[in-house]
Design a protein around this motif. Structure first.
Motif, PDB file in Angstrom:
ATOM      1  N   PHE A  43       0.828  -1.219   0.000  1.00 20.84           N
ATOM      2  CA  PHE A  43       0.000   0.000   0.000  1.00 20.84           C
ATOM      3  C   PHE A  43       0.857   1.262   0.000  1.00 20.84           C
ATOM      4  O   PHE A  43       0.473   2.271   0.587  1.00 20.84           O
ATOM      5  CB  PHE A  43      -0.934  -0.012   1.222  1.00 20.84           C
ATOM      6  CG  PHE A  43      -1.901  -1.157   1.210  1.00 20.84           C
ATOM      7  CD1 PHE A  43      -2.960  -1.184   0.324  1.00 20.84           C
ATOM      8  CD2 PHE A  43      -1.739  -2.235   2.066  1.00 20.84           C
ATOM      9  CE1 PHE A  43      -3.839  -2.251   0.296  1.00 20.84           C
ATOM     10  CE2 PHE A  43      -2.616  -3.304   2.049  1.00 20.84           C
ATOM     11  CZ  PHE A  43      -3.673  -3.308   1.154  1.00 20.84           C
ATOM     12  N   ARG A  44       2.011   1.174  -0.634  1.00 16.78           N
ATOM     13  CA  ARG A  44       2.952   2.299  -0.572  1.00 16.78           C
ATOM     14  C   ARG A  44       2.402   3.561  -1.230  1.00 16.78           C
ATOM     15  O   ARG A  44       2.817   4.659  -0.913  1.00 16.78           O
ATOM     16  CB  ARG A  44       4.293   1.915  -1.200  1.00 16.78           C
ATOM     17  CG  ARG A  44       4.232   1.522  -2.663  1.00 16.78           C
ATOM     18  CD  ARG A  44       5.562   0.902  -3.063  1.00 16.78           C
ATOM     19  NE  ARG A  44       5.572   0.430  -4.429  1.00 16.78           N
ATOM     20  CZ  ARG A  44       5.120  -0.755  -4.830  1.00 16.78           C
ATOM     21  NH1 ARG A  44       4.583  -1.577  -3.945  1.00 16.78           N
ATOM     22  NH2 ARG A  44       5.193  -1.129  -6.083  1.00 16.78           N
ATOM     23  N   ASP A  45       1.462   3.380  -2.152  1.00 15.96           N
ATOM     24  CA  ASP A  45       0.909   4.555  -2.830  1.00 15.96           C
ATOM     25  C   ASP A  45       0.101   5.441  -1.891  1.00 15.96           C
ATOM     26  O   ASP A  45      -0.124   6.608  -2.182  1.00 15.96           O
ATOM     27  CB  ASP A  45       0.030   4.117  -3.995  1.00 15.96           C
ATOM     28  CG  ASP A  45       0.890   3.608  -5.133  1.00 15.96           C
ATOM     29  OD1 ASP A  45       2.092   3.943  -5.151  1.00 15.96           O
ATOM     30  OD2 ASP A  45       0.376   2.850  -5.979  1.00 15.96           O
ATOM     31  N   SER A  46      -0.362   4.838  -0.785  1.00 15.67           N
ATOM     32  CA  SER A  46      -1.163   5.659   0.127  1.00 15.67           C
ATOM     33  C   SER A  46      -0.289   6.573   0.984  1.00 15.67           C
ATOM     34  O   SER A  46      -0.808   7.406   1.723  1.00 15.67           O
ATOM     35  CB  SER A  46      -2.031   4.770   1.019  1.00 15.67           C
ATOM     36  OG  SER A  46      -1.215   3.946   1.797  1.00 15.67           O
TER      37      SER A  46
ATOM     38  N   ALA B 364     -16.092  -3.911   9.512  1.00 19.86           N
ATOM     39  CA  ALA B 364     -15.728  -3.850   8.093  1.00 19.86           C
ATOM     40  C   ALA B 364     -15.279  -2.441   7.728  1.00 19.86           C
ATOM     41  O   ALA B 364     -14.293  -2.253   7.012  1.00 19.86           O
ATOM     42  CB  ALA B 364     -16.914  -4.270   7.243  1.00 19.86           C
ATOM     43  N   ARG B 365     -15.993  -1.452   8.279  1.00 24.86           N
ATOM     44  CA  ARG B 365     -15.610  -0.061   7.988  1.00 24.86           C
ATOM     45  C   ARG B 365     -14.210   0.227   8.496  1.00 24.86           C
ATOM     46  O   ARG B 365     -13.390   0.836   7.828  1.00 24.86           O
ATOM     47  CB  ARG B 365     -16.596   0.889   8.682  1.00 24.86           C
ATOM     48  CG  ARG B 365     -17.663   1.385   7.730  1.00 24.86           C
ATOM     49  CD  ARG B 365     -18.522   2.420   8.390  1.00 24.86           C
ATOM     50  NE  ARG B 365     -17.783   3.640   8.702  1.00 24.86           N
ATOM     51  CZ  ARG B 365     -18.240   4.616   9.467  1.00 24.86           C
ATOM     52  NH1 ARG B 365     -19.413   4.520  10.010  1.00 24.86           N
ATOM     53  NH2 ARG B 365     -17.534   5.696   9.685  1.00 24.86           N
ATOM     54  N   ARG B 366     -13.931  -0.301   9.719  1.00 25.01           N
ATOM     55  CA  ARG B 366     -12.607  -0.050  10.311  1.00 25.01           C
ATOM     56  C   ARG B 366     -11.514  -0.740   9.499  1.00 25.01           C
ATOM     57  O   ARG B 366     -10.457  -0.191   9.246  1.00 25.01           O
ATOM     58  CB  ARG B 366     -12.594  -0.560  11.752  1.00 25.01           C
ATOM     59  CG  ARG B 366     -11.469   0.044  12.553  1.00 25.01           C
ATOM     60  CD  ARG B 366     -11.447  -0.517  13.955  1.00 25.01           C
ATOM     61  NE  ARG B 366     -12.626  -0.204  14.728  1.00 25.01           N
ATOM     62  CZ  ARG B 366     -12.910  -0.768  15.883  1.00 25.01           C
ATOM     63  NH1 ARG B 366     -12.121  -1.675  16.394  1.00 25.01           N
ATOM     64  NH2 ARG B 366     -13.979  -0.431  16.553  1.00 25.01           N
ATOM     65  N   VAL B 367     -11.796  -1.975   9.075  1.00 23.00           N
ATOM     66  CA  VAL B 367     -10.812  -2.725   8.287  1.00 23.00           C
ATOM     67  C   VAL B 367     -10.511  -1.992   6.990  1.00 23.00           C
ATOM     68  O   VAL B 367      -9.365  -1.860   6.579  1.00 23.00           O
ATOM     69  CB  VAL B 367     -11.348  -4.147   7.998  1.00 23.00           C
ATOM     70  CG1 VAL B 367     -10.508  -4.837   6.943  1.00 23.00           C
ATOM     71  CG2 VAL B 367     -11.330  -4.966   9.266  1.00 23.00           C
ATOM     72  N   VAL B 368     -11.564  -1.476   6.387  1.00 30.37           N
ATOM     73  CA  VAL B 368     -11.384  -0.755   5.129  1.00 30.37           C
ATOM     74  C   VAL B 368     -10.470   0.426   5.344  1.00 30.37           C
ATOM     75  O   VAL B 368      -9.533   0.669   4.574  1.00 30.37           O
ATOM     76  CB  VAL B 368     -12.759  -0.285   4.594  1.00 30.37           C
ATOM     77  CG1 VAL B 368     -12.573   0.647   3.416  1.00 30.37           C
ATOM     78  CG2 VAL B 368     -13.576  -1.476   4.187  1.00 30.37           C
ATOM     79  N   ARG B 369     -10.714   1.137   6.441  1.00 31.59           N
ATOM     80  CA  ARG B 369      -9.874   2.298   6.708  1.00 31.59           C
ATOM     81  C   ARG B 369      -8.427   1.886   6.899  1.00 31.59           C
ATOM     82  O   ARG B 369      -7.504   2.505   6.412  1.00 31.59           O
ATOM     83  CB  ARG B 369     -10.360   3.001   7.980  1.00 31.59           C
ATOM     84  CG  ARG B 369     -11.474   3.960   7.703  1.00 31.59           C
ATOM     85  CD  ARG B 369     -11.675   4.831   8.921  1.00 31.59           C
ATOM     86  NE  ARG B 369     -13.005   5.402   8.935  1.00 31.59           N
ATOM     87  CZ  ARG B 369     -13.620   5.822  10.018  1.00 31.59           C
ATOM     88  NH1 ARG B 369     -13.032   5.709  11.182  1.00 31.59           N
ATOM     89  NH2 ARG B 369     -14.811   6.348   9.955  1.00 31.59           N
ATOM     90  N   ARG B 370      -8.240   0.785   7.648  1.00 30.25           N
ATOM     91  CA  ARG B 370      -6.861   0.345   7.905  1.00 30.25           C
ATOM     92  C   ARG B 370      -6.191  -0.131   6.642  1.00 30.25           C
ATOM     93  O   ARG B 370      -5.016   0.123   6.404  1.00 30.25           O
ATOM     94  CB  ARG B 370      -6.868  -0.782   8.924  1.00 30.25           C
ATOM     95  CG  ARG B 370      -6.994  -0.245  10.313  1.00 30.25           C
ATOM     96  CD  ARG B 370      -6.668  -1.319  11.297  1.00 30.25           C
ATOM     97  NE  ARG B 370      -6.967  -0.845  12.642  1.00 30.25           N
ATOM     98  CZ  ARG B 370      -7.151  -1.625  13.677  1.00 30.25           C
ATOM     99  NH1 ARG B 370      -7.060  -2.907  13.544  1.00 30.25           N
ATOM    100  NH2 ARG B 370      -7.398  -1.124  14.857  1.00 30.25           N
ATOM    101  N   ARG B 371      -6.933  -0.886   5.828  1.00 29.97           N
ATOM    102  CA  ARG B 371      -6.347  -1.438   4.610  1.00 29.97           C
ATOM    103  C   ARG B 371      -5.914  -0.351   3.644  1.00 29.97           C
ATOM    104  O   ARG B 371      -5.130  -0.565   2.760  1.00 29.97           O
ATOM    105  CB  ARG B 371      -7.340  -2.360   3.915  1.00 29.97           C
ATOM    106  CG  ARG B 371      -7.574  -3.641   4.668  1.00 29.97           C
ATOM    107  CD  ARG B 371      -6.353  -4.526   4.577  1.00 29.97           C
ATOM    108  NE  ARG B 371      -6.466  -5.647   5.462  1.00 29.97           N
ATOM    109  CZ  ARG B 371      -6.758  -6.885   5.060  1.00 29.97           C
ATOM    110  NH1 ARG B 371      -6.902  -7.158   3.820  1.00 29.97           N
ATOM    111  NH2 ARG B 371      -6.846  -7.853   5.947  1.00 29.97           N
ATOM    112  N   ARG B 372      -6.494   0.843   3.842  1.00 27.18           N
ATOM    113  CA  ARG B 372      -6.123   1.916   2.929  1.00 27.18           C
ATOM    114  C   ARG B 372      -4.728   2.435   3.227  1.00 27.18           C
ATOM    115  O   ARG B 372      -4.190   3.243   2.494  1.00 27.18           O
ATOM    116  CB  ARG B 372      -7.139   3.034   3.029  1.00 27.18           C
ATOM    117  CG  ARG B 372      -8.343   2.712   2.153  1.00 27.18           C
ATOM    118  CD  ARG B 372      -9.298   3.843   2.088  1.00 27.18           C
ATOM    119  NE  ARG B 372     -10.446   3.465   1.291  1.00 27.18           N
ATOM    120  CZ  ARG B 372     -11.668   3.874   1.529  1.00 27.18           C
ATOM    121  NH1 ARG B 372     -11.919   4.649   2.547  1.00 27.18           N
ATOM    122  NH2 ARG B 372     -12.648   3.508   0.748  1.00 27.18           N
ATOM    123  N   LEU B 373      -4.149   1.985   4.319  1.00 22.49           N
ATOM    124  CA  LEU B 373      -2.798   2.433   4.687  1.00 22.49           C
ATOM    125  C   LEU B 373      -1.778   2.079   3.633  1.00 22.49           C
ATOM    126  O   LEU B 373      -1.752   0.979   3.163  1.00 22.49           O
ATOM    127  CB  LEU B 373      -2.391   1.770   5.994  1.00 22.49           C
ATOM    128  CG  LEU B 373      -2.468   2.638   7.218  1.00 22.49           C
ATOM    129  CD1 LEU B 373      -2.029   1.838   8.420  1.00 22.49           C
ATOM    130  CD2 LEU B 373      -1.650   3.882   7.110  1.00 22.49           C
TER     131      LEU B 373
END
Lengths: 176, 373
Positions: A43-46, B364-373
C-alpha cells in the motif's frame, strides 16, 4: 524494489526490536514486522509525499502488533518472553543488567497494550509525541496523557519501584 | 506524582531490545516475498479492500448470511449430536431412552486436537539458548501419542427400593464400590415423615477406577428399581498433555538456569539467577498440582446414587384448601415464567443477530480504513 531494500536497511532492525518490546517475543516480533513491511510495500501509494515515512511505517507495525495481540497470541498458551540471557550475560555488569532487563520486561508486560505502545515508541523508537500520534492514530494530547500514565504506572510497578525511588533520591541529592 | 526516570527507561529498553541478534536472512525473505507478490505491470491504482461500493454491500450481505446460517445450524447440529450420543452409548443408552429419562454422552473415540503444547519458558530465558540443547521444542504430538486417553466420567442414578431397605441398599452400593477397587466418597440419609426410625431416602457418592465405572453403573441399577440414569464423560487428554508439556519445558529451563548459576561469579549474579529459579520452581509446582488433580479425576469415575423408598414423595401430602390454592398459584407463576423464557429465546436471537450485523458493519468499515494504509 530498491525502495523496499532501502526501507529494510534503514528501519528493519529497529522495527523488529520495537515490535519485540510491544509483543514480548522475538519470533512474534519478526512475524509482525515481516507482515508490516509487506503490507506497507503493498500500500505504498497511500503514503503521500508530504507525510514522513517513519511514523507511517510505525503505524503499520503497531496495527499489526495490535492485531497479533488481539487474535493470534491469546490463542496460544504459555507464550513467554525470550530474551537471550546468554547475550545479556556477556555485558560487564552481569547482575545489574539481568535484573534490570527482567524488571523492565516484567513491568512492560503488565502495562496495558495502549500504554506499552506509547512507551516503546517514545523511549525506544525515539518518536516525538506528534509522530506517535500519527503512528497510533490518536490526538497528541492523548499521547501525552498516556505517556504520563505509563510512567506513573511503571514507577509504581513492584519490579521497578526500587529503581524509581533510587533515581528520585539521586535527583534530590543533585538538587540538594 | 512519582514517575520513572526517562533516562533509566531509555537505557533499560535499549538494553532489552538489543539483547538478541537480528536474523540477517529476514530482510532477504521479505524482499523475495514482496517480489513474488508484485504484479507484473504495476498500475497507479491503490489497492483497497473495498474498491467499489457494491463490493462493500456484498461483504455485508455475506456476513449477514453467515450469522443467520450459523444461528439456524447450531441448534440443528446440537440436536443431531445428542441423538448420536445416545445411539453411540449402546445398550444402556437405548434401554433407558425408552423410559424418557436418560441423558448419555458417549466417550470420544479419538483425541481431540485442541490445546497447545508450546514450550513455556520463564521470563528472561533465551529460546536460542535452550534450542541449542533441543529442549524447548516439546512436541505436543509426541506427547499425545505417548499419553493414553484421559477421560473424566461421572454419573447419577435414582433408585427406588422397598420400604425399610434404604440402609441395605447403601450397604450393597458400598460393597460394590469397594469390590470394584473404589471407595465411598460421601453418604447422606434422611428420615422421612411417613416412616419412623428408618431412613426413607438418601444419597451415596462412590468413586471407582475408570475401567470399572461402566460395570458399577450396571451393577448399581440392579440394587433397586431405577427411575433415572445419567452418565457423562469428558475427554481431557489435550489438557493433560498441555500440562505435561509445560512442566517439561519449565524443567528444561530450570536446568539451563542451574548451568548459568555455575557461571555466575558474584553474589548479586547468583541472587538474580536464584530469583528466576524460585519463580520457575513455583510455576512447576503449581502445574504439577493441577496435573495431579486432573490425574485423580481421570483415574476415578464418580457415581452419585439417590435411593428412596417406594412411594416416598419427600414429605408431600395431598393438598387441599389454601395450600392447594397457594400451590396452584406458584405453579401458574412458574408456567408463566417458563412461557416468557421460551419467548425470550427467539427474541434474544433476533437481537443478537442484529447486534452482530451492526458490529460486523462497524468492523468492516474499520478494516477498510486500515487497509487503505
Amino acid at each position: 524494489m530498491d525502495d523496499l531494500q532501502a526501507w529494510l536497511a534503514e528501519c528493519y532492525p529497529q522495527s523488529v526490536r520495537t515490535a519485540y518490546l510491544i509483543l514480548g517475543n522475538r519470533l512474534d516480533a519478526e512475524d509482525a514486522v515481516q507482515e508490516s513491511f509487506l503490507r506497507a510495500w503493498k500500500f505504498r501509494d497511500s503514503l503521500s509525499k508530504e507525510s514522513s515515512f517513519k511514523p507511517w511505517l510505525y503505524r503499520v507495525v503497531v496495527n499489526t502488533c495490535n492485531s497479533k495481540l488481539r487474535h493470534d497470541i491469546p490463542r496460544r498458551e504459555g507464550r513467554v518472553n525470550d530474551v537471550n540471557l546468554v547475550d545479556i550475560a556477556t555485558y560487564d555488569d552481569l547482575p545489574g543488567r539481568i535484573a534490570l532487563s527482567n524488571d523492565v520486561m516484567s513491568a512492560l508486560r503488565d502495562l496495558p497494550v495502549h500504554l506499552r505502545v506509547v512507551v516503546v515508541l517514545r523511549y525506544y523508537a525515539d518518536l516525538s509525541e506528534r509522530e506517535i500520534a500519527i503512528a497510533i492514530a490518536r490526538k497528541q494530547g492523548t499521547v501525552k496523557s498516556r505517556l504520563n500514565e505509563a510512567r506513573s504506572r511503571l514507577a509504581l510497578h513492584p519490579a521497578l519501584r526500587s529503581e524509581s525511588s533510587r533515581s528520585s533520591t539521586t535527583s534530590k541529592e543533585v538538587t540538594g | 506524582m512519582t514517575m520513572i526516570d526517562e533516562d533509566v527507561l531509555i537505557n533499560a529498553l535499549n538494553d532489552v531490545a538489543s539483547a538478541f541478534e537480528i536474523s540477517p536472512d529476514a530482510t532477504d525473505r521479505i524482499l523475495t516475498e514482496a517480489q513474488a507478490n508484485e504484479p507484473p505491470s504495476r498500475s497507479r491504482h491503490v489497492p483497497t479492500l473495498i474498491s467499489q461500493p457494491s463490493r462493500g454491500r456484498a461483504l455485508l450481505v455475506a456476513a449477514a448470511l453467515i450469522v443467520i446460517v450459523a444461528g439456524v445450524s447450531v441448534p440443528l447440529f446440537r440436536s443431531e449430536g445428542n441423538s448420536n450420543k445416545i445411539a453411540a452409548f449402546g445398550p444402556l443408552g437405548s434401554r433407558h431412552a425408552s423410559q424418557g429419562s436418560v441423558t448419555t454422552t458417549a466417550p470420544p473415540l479419538a483425541i481431540s486436537g485442541t490445546g497447545s503444547a508450546a514450550a513455556l519458558l520463564p521470563p528472561g530465558v533465551s529460546g536460542k539458548t535452550l534450542n541449542g540443547t533441543g529442549l524447548t521444542q516439546v512436541s505436543a504430538n509426541a506427547l499425545k501419542t505417548s499419553t493414553s486417553l484421559k477421560i473424566e466420567s461421572s454419573g447419577s442414578i435414582a433408585l427406588t427400593v422397598a420400604k425399610g431397605h434404604v440402609e441395605s441398599a447403601f450397604t450393597r452400593l458400598s460393597k460394590l464400590a469397594t469390590s470394584d477397587g473404589g471407595f465411598v466418597d460421601s453418604t447422606e440419609a434422611n428420615v422421612g415423615s411417613r416412616t419412623s426410625g428408618k431412613f426413607s431416602y438418601g444419597t451415596i457418592v462412590v468413586q471407582v477406577p475408570q475401567r470399572n465405572f461402566a460395570k458399577l453403573v450396571a451393577q448399581a441399577q440392579r440394587v433397586g428399581h431405577e427411575t433415572s440414569v445419567s452418565t457423562s464423560s469428558n475427554d481431557v487428554t489435550a489438557q493433560y498433555v498441555d500440562l505435561q508439556a509445560h512442566i517439561t519445558a519449565l524443567e528444561a529451563s530450570r536446568r539451563q538456569y542451574l548451568v548459568i548459576m555455575t557461571k555466575a561469579t558474584t553474589i548479586d549474579g547468583i541472587l538474580a539467577v536464584q530469583s528466576q529459579l524460585n519463580t520457575l520452581q513455583s510455576q512447576i509446582e503449581q502445574l504439577q498440582g493441577q496435573l495431579n488433580v486432573l490425574s485423580h479425576e481421570t483415574t476415578y469415575g464418580t457415581l452419585t446414587v439417590a435411593v428412596s423408598e417406594v412411594g416416598h414423595a419427600h414429605g408431600s401430602t395431598p393438598l387441599t384448601g389454601f395450600s392447594k390454592a397457594w400451590h396452584d398459584s406458584v405453579s401458574g407463576f412458574i408456567s408463566g415464567f417458563q412461557w416468557l423464557l421460551r419467548l425470550a429465546g427467539p427474541i434474544l436471537f433476533a437481537v443478537l443477530a442484529l447486534g452482530a450485523l451492526f458490529t460486523l458493519a462497524k468492523f468492516a468499515r474499520r478494516v477498510v480504513r486500515r487497509r487503505r494504509l
